[in-house]
Design an enzyme around this catalytic site. Structure first.
Site, PDB file in Angstrom:
ATOM      1  N   ASP A 143      26.750 -27.734  44.136  1.00 11.42           N
ATOM      2  CA  ASP A 143      25.310 -26.810  43.619  1.00 11.42           C
ATOM      3  C   ASP A 143      26.085 -25.689  42.625  1.00 11.42           C
ATOM      4  OD1 ASP A 143      22.943 -25.602  43.355  1.00 11.42           O
ATOM      5  OD2 ASP A 143      22.484 -27.225  44.639  1.00 11.42           O
TER       6      ASP A 143
ATOM      7  N   HIS B 283      20.285 -21.098  43.433  1.00  6.78           N
ATOM      8  CA  HIS B 283      19.837 -22.532  43.826  1.00  6.78           C
ATOM      9  C   HIS B 283      20.770 -23.067  44.926  1.00  6.78           C
ATOM     10  CE1 HIS B 283      19.359 -26.759  43.145  1.00  6.78           C
ATOM     11  NE2 HIS B 283      18.357 -26.486  42.470  1.00  6.78           N
TER      12      HIS B 283
ATOM     13  N   SER C 234      15.009 -30.754  44.318  1.00  8.58           N
ATOM     14  CA  SER C 234      16.146 -29.974  44.774  1.00  8.58           C
ATOM     15  C   SER C 234      15.990 -29.558  46.161  1.00  8.58           C
ATOM     16  CB  SER C 234      16.355 -28.647  44.068  1.00  8.58           C
ATOM     17  OG  SER C 234      16.869 -29.241  42.721  1.00  8.58           O
TER      18      SER C 234
END
Ligand SMILES: [Ca+2]
Ligand SMILES: [Ca+2]
Length: 509
Positions: free
Chosen positions: A182, A225, A433
């Site tokens: 990520d 994220h 996600s």
């Protein structure tokens, strides 16, 4: 909200709980390289691009292809000998065409449409985003086991899959590590630090693993994220903040973010799967699609080479015992449809609209063989409005949140997923996600209980233990009288939920 185009596309919303502010855009691109220096000697000048060259897997072939790469105007950046993938930079416009003719080359193509920049090649070294890491990690390491976490009342997602009750039976084993491929993970976060595995972490930007201290961290707090994803998997039960689905397992970070663009280029992801496999990672979480193409078509030689390279890497990981779990996507696309309109690719230069067949053009890694594809649900256990789906494609569903149509009766009433953010913050996000790490967490609980299970066996257990969820009789989420998506299949398996919504409690019983 406009169509998100970056790796953030699998998380739709902006965090609200934090003071994190405005820096949600891309990092400013660094000054461009000076390509004229090296291109001056070549006749076919072109922007310098990165390529993958996929060969027969044998040492002799790889050596001879490496030589041919030099002759064709390329320079080798990294060679993954066990999967026959060579990462190359070249500013020769004819490079791909000439290398494809070389004996032993099975596919080859550009992995980007935008030129490389100095920053994009990562030669300036990894970001040192958080420098007081060790101090804060040590500070946070004292573990407690309270009844519940201070912010847990807002974690409807844990209760939806029985993860709160599962943690009391078995929070998972420290021998199991989930690697978060990520934007990097802030391992100094007090809820992440106790469970972070630095020895299984790296930065793979540019296609080569950098394991120096902190290379795995986000470049800026705007790259939140990966930290959010990591918290959903394994935030500690330590009397602080939130809890993850598997608070007893470890998480690691493999940062695959191109520094200049913020994109996840194919060679970065190849590097990540190989690194995870070679460092004993049991599960990888993949909450993204590989840039710059949302769908990679097999009749395009570049896109075919991208699929080939990433698939070799993820299959290598599977063979070494790593289960790869991936988000289905946030486009509300039916991956079993005859045709899909993609207007977002390539996302590193100028996207052009094209109609693709998802049986021949693939969203990777989620559509690759053996990868667990996860769709998202909201608080009502119904598919989230944005979640991509598809019969025969989705394996399982998991909470990813739905802020529009499914709101919980919690203190915040926020229908999204609460988890960790860089700099010790917490925030709500939604997306497939967020669903994927819930499935990764349950897979980690299963692996804790069944340490000898292969990736295929783990995937089978994940499906067998999921809560069967039938197609809704109607799916008109916005109430305009038109169906927003069509769920095909029966109660046992269907396009919205695959084999059902993952269940953490059943995984530990
Ligand atoms: Ca906690
Ligand atoms: Ca509708």
């Amino acid at each position: 909200m406009s169509q998100p185009r970056s790796r953030r596309r699998l998380a739709l919303a902006v965090p609200v709980v934090l003071s994190l502010t405005a820096s949600l855009g891309f990092l400013p691109a660094a000054a461009s390289a000076s390509p004229h220096v090296e291109s001056a000697v070549r006749s076919a000048d072109a922007p310098k691009l990165a390529y993958v060259v996929n060969t027969k897997v044998d040492g002799h072939t790889i050596a001879s292809v490496q030589k041919a790469i030099g002759k064709a105007g390329g320079s080798v950046v990294a060679t993954y000998e066990r999967i026959g993938v060579i990462v190359v930079h070249s500013s020769d416009a004819g490079f791909a065409a000439s290398i494809r003719k070389v004996r032993g080359v099975q596919s080859a193509g550009a992995t980007r449409t935008a030129p490389l920049t100095a920053a994009g090649t990562k030669e300036e070294g990894a970001a040192q985003y958080l420098t007081d890491a060790q101090a804060r990690r040590a500070e946070a390491a004292s573990a407690k086991t309270p009844e519940s976490e201070p912010l847990e009342a807002d974690q409807w997602d844990l209760r939806a899959i029985g993860a709160d009750r599962a943690a009391k039976i078995n929070p998972g084993s420290r021998k199991v590590t989930v690697a978060v491929i990520d934007t990097g993970v802030d391992d100094t976060h007090p809820d992440i630090a106790p469970n972070f595995s630095a020895s299984q972490s790296a930065n793979c930007a540019g296609g080569k693993a950098d394991t120096s201290e902190g290379a795995w961290r986000p470049y800026t707090a705007g790259d939140y994220h990966g930290t959010h994803v990591a918290g959903s998997i394994a935030a500690a039960r330590n009397g602080t903040g939130v809890a993850g689905v598997a608070p007893g397992v470890q998480v690691s970070s493999i940062n695959v973010t191109d520094r200049a663009s913020g994109l996840f280029y194919p060679e970065n992801v190849v590097c990540a799967f190989v690194f995870a496999a070679d460092h004993g990672v049991e599960i990888t979480n993949n909450s993204y699609y590989v840039d710059p193409w949302l769908y990679n078509c097999m009749d395009d030689p570049d896109q075919r080479a991208i699929v080939d390279a990433v698939n070799r890497a993820q299959l290598y990981a599977q063979k070494k015992g790593t289960l790869n779990v991936a988000a289905a996507g946030n486009s509300n696309h039916d991956l079993d449809a005859d045709a899909i309109v993609d207007d977002s690719s390539p996302n590193d230069t100028t996207p052009a609209e094209r109609t693709i067949d998802p049986h021949e053009c693939f969203d990777i890694p989620t559509q690759l063989p053996g990868v667990v594809t996860v769709s998202a649900t909201g608080v009502n256990n119904v598919k989230s409005y944005y979640s991509t789906y598809g019969k025969g494609v989705v394996d399982v569903a998991a909470p990813g949140g739905d802020r529009r149509y499914q709101l919980p009766d919690t203190p915040s009433k926020d229908g999204r997923i609460l988890s960790t953010m860089p700099n010790g913050e917490y925030g709500f996000l939604q997306g497939t996600s967020m669903a994927s790490p819930h499935a990764s967490g349950v897979a980690a609980l299963l692996k804790s209980k069944h340490p000898w299970a292969s990736p295929a066996q783990l995937q089978a257990m994940l499906k067998a233990q999921a809560d069967r969820t039938a197609c809704p009789t109607s799916y008109d989420q916005d109430g305009d009288g038109k169906q927003d998506a069509v769920c095909e299949g029966g109660e046992r398996v269907n396009g919205f939920y695959g084999y059902g919504i993952v269940n953490a409690l059943r995984a530990v019983k």
